[in-house]
Design an enzyme around this catalytic site. Structure first.
Site, mmCIF file in Angstrom:
data_model
loop_
_atom_site.group_PDB
_atom_site.id
_atom_site.type_symbol
_atom_site.label_atom_id
_atom_site.label_comp_id
_atom_site.label_asym_id
_atom_site.label_seq_id
_atom_site.Cartn_x
_atom_site.Cartn_y
_atom_site.Cartn_z
ATOM 1 N N GLU A 21 0.823 -1.211 0.000
ATOM 2 C CA GLU A 21 0.000 0.000 0.000
ATOM 3 C C GLU A 21 0.854 1.256 0.000
ATOM 4 O O GLU A 21 2.065 1.217 0.211
ATOM 5 C CB GLU A 21 -0.859 0.026 1.281
ATOM 6 N N ARG A 103 -8.147 1.065 12.975
ATOM 7 C CA ARG A 103 -6.758 1.348 12.639
ATOM 8 C C ARG A 103 -6.700 2.488 11.641
ATOM 9 O O ARG A 103 -7.661 2.753 10.918
ATOM 10 C CB ARG A 103 -6.062 0.118 12.040
ATOM 11 N N ASN A 105 -5.529 4.029 8.156
ATOM 12 C CA ASN A 105 -5.394 3.475 6.824
ATOM 13 C C ASN A 105 -4.584 4.477 5.997
ATOM 14 O O ASN A 105 -3.505 4.875 6.422
ATOM 15 C CB ASN A 105 -6.806 3.168 6.275
ATOM 16 N N ASP A 123 -13.531 -4.556 11.276
ATOM 17 C CA ASP A 123 -14.683 -5.310 10.744
ATOM 18 C C ASP A 123 -15.485 -4.481 9.743
ATOM 19 O O ASP A 123 -16.566 -4.867 9.343
ATOM 20 C CB ASP A 123 -15.577 -5.805 11.889
ATOM 21 N N ASN A 151 -9.722 6.289 2.547
ATOM 22 C CA ASN A 151 -8.668 5.777 1.697
ATOM 23 C C ASN A 151 -7.946 6.899 0.959
ATOM 24 O O ASN A 151 -7.657 7.930 1.566
ATOM 25 C CB ASN A 151 -9.262 4.687 0.778
ATOM 26 N N ASP A 200 -9.510 2.782 -4.318
ATOM 27 C CA ASP A 200 -8.653 2.608 -3.137
ATOM 28 C C ASP A 200 -7.708 3.813 -3.074
ATOM 29 O O ASP A 200 -8.168 4.925 -2.860
ATOM 30 C CB ASP A 200 -7.943 1.249 -3.245
HETATM 31 C C1 BGC Z 1 -7.544 -1.269 3.171
HETATM 32 C C2 BGC Z 1 -7.880 -2.706 2.945
HETATM 33 C C3 BGC Z 1 -9.180 -2.790 2.160
HETATM 34 C C4 BGC Z 1 -9.115 -1.964 0.920
HETATM 35 C C5 BGC Z 1 -10.446 -1.896 0.245
HETATM 36 C C6 BGC Z 1 -7.428 -0.630 1.830
HETATM 37 O O1 BGC Z 1 -7.012 0.692 1.944
HETATM 38 O O2 BGC Z 1 -6.348 -1.132 3.877
HETATM 39 O O3 BGC Z 1 -7.970 -3.385 4.171
HETATM 40 O O4 BGC Z 1 -9.415 -4.131 1.782
HETATM 41 O O5 BGC Z 1 -8.684 -0.662 1.195
HETATM 42 O O6 BGC Z 1 -10.399 -1.106 -0.895
HETATM 43 CA CA CA Z 2 -5.616 2.043 0.616
#
Ligand code: BGC
Ligand code: CA
Length: 295
Positions: A21, A103, A105, A123, A151, A200
């Site tokens: 990532e 958490r 991201n 979850d 994201n 994402d």
């Molecule tokens: C998260 C993943 C998730 C994904 C979905 C990511 O940024 O860290 O856990 O599956 O986004 O698009």
């Molecule tokens: Ca991501």
């Protein structure tokens, strides 16, 4: 409307991350920094993908942002921390210490070097996530709430529009951005219903177009600021997580992927899921804006 251009990304480092990532080009250090969120690693590589260093963080790590003066600001599981070039981690602000269900991201800096980092529930509880701005104090100020999987983040070249992804409803939103206050407002949906997957990570190129990783869809899409699909970069694995421009001339698009949640059969069929890819798409984009340490 002309058909979107079709491009293909090549493997740059076949070694796989569980949840590769957050690639960022660190222009001052001349390195590509990225994370394996669930592996708890910060990975440094050169523009050809050769591994320069791997720093274990000892917990999940959502993003690593180049910091002014060297090192990286981490959006770790529970909060913000600073990673020094020698691998030492110094905690800065444990925002989620009492929330083990959440958490951090993805994260990014605005054009002034203010850090923003978003959260998600493990979850994926709808509405449980927020987007924080790291302010002097230090303290974390919520600038967006009722998100699900906060994201990718990005800014238009003039700094007056902010883009933010929420992967669960699967939308990319655009906001007016007040550069002096660091505040997004007047959110509207720019992109939704991406084919085959959800948005994402993202980055914005020098023309102001957005490159959006389509997780589940095996592609990165380039969209104009008006939301028209302009180009599709194909990848050989479905879980495409994020992308950034970099390399010495800023003309290489680095793309991260994941093997999160694959069952043993899928894992065997997708040996490159979690590898690092790249494509030289004929346009360039700026390096990561470094985080400006707080006064
Ligand atoms: C998260 C993943 C998730 C994904 C979905 C990511 O940024 O860290 O856990 O599956 O986004 O698009
Ligand atoms: Ca991501």
């Amino acid at each position: 409307m002309p058909a979107p251009r079709s491009l293909t990304a090549d493997v740059l480092d076949p070694a796989t991350s569980e949840l590769g990532e957050g690639p960022r080009w660190d222009a001052a250090a001349g390195v590509l920094v990225r994370v394996d969120i669930l592996g708890g690693l910060v990975l440094l590589a050169d523009a050809e993908g050769a591994r320069l260093a791997t720093h274990p963080i000892g917990r999940h790590v959502g993003a690593a942002l180049p910091a002014e003066g060297g090192g990286w600001l981490l959006a770790a599981r529970e909060g913000f921390a600073v990673l020094a070039p020698d691998g030492a981690v110094r905690p800065l602000l444990a925002v989620l210490a009492d929330r083990p269900d959440l958490r951090y991201n993805d994260a990014a800096c605005d054009p002034a070097g203010r850090a923003f980092a978003g959260t998600m529930a493990y979850d994926r509880t709808p509405g449980a996530a927020v987007l924080h701005r790291l302010d002097p104090g230090p303290r974390a100020t919520a600038v967006l709430d009722r998100l699900t999987i906060s994201n990718g983040l990005g800014w238009s070249p003039d700094g007056l529009t902010m883009y933010a992804v929420d992967s669960d409803p699967g939308v990319v939103r655009a906001f007016d951005y007040a550069p002096d206050q660091g505040t997004p407002s007047r959110g509207r949906t720019l992109l939704e219903d991406l084919p085959g997957g959800v948005p994402d990570g993202l980055c914005v190129d020098g023309d102001g177009c957005l490159w959006v990783a389509v997780n589940g869809g095996g592609a990165v899409h380039r969209y104009t600021p008006a939301g028209a699909l302009d180009a599709v970069v194909g990848l050989p694995v479905p879980q495409v997580t994020s992308c950034c421009f970099g390399g010495p001339a800023g003309d290489r698009l680095f793309v991260t992927t994941a093997r999160e949640g694959l069952d043993p059969g899928e894992a065997a069929r997708q040996p490159l899921a979690g590898a690092l890819f790249a494509v030289d798409p004929g346009v360039s984009g700026p390096p990561a804006t470094p985080w400006r340490p707080l006064p």
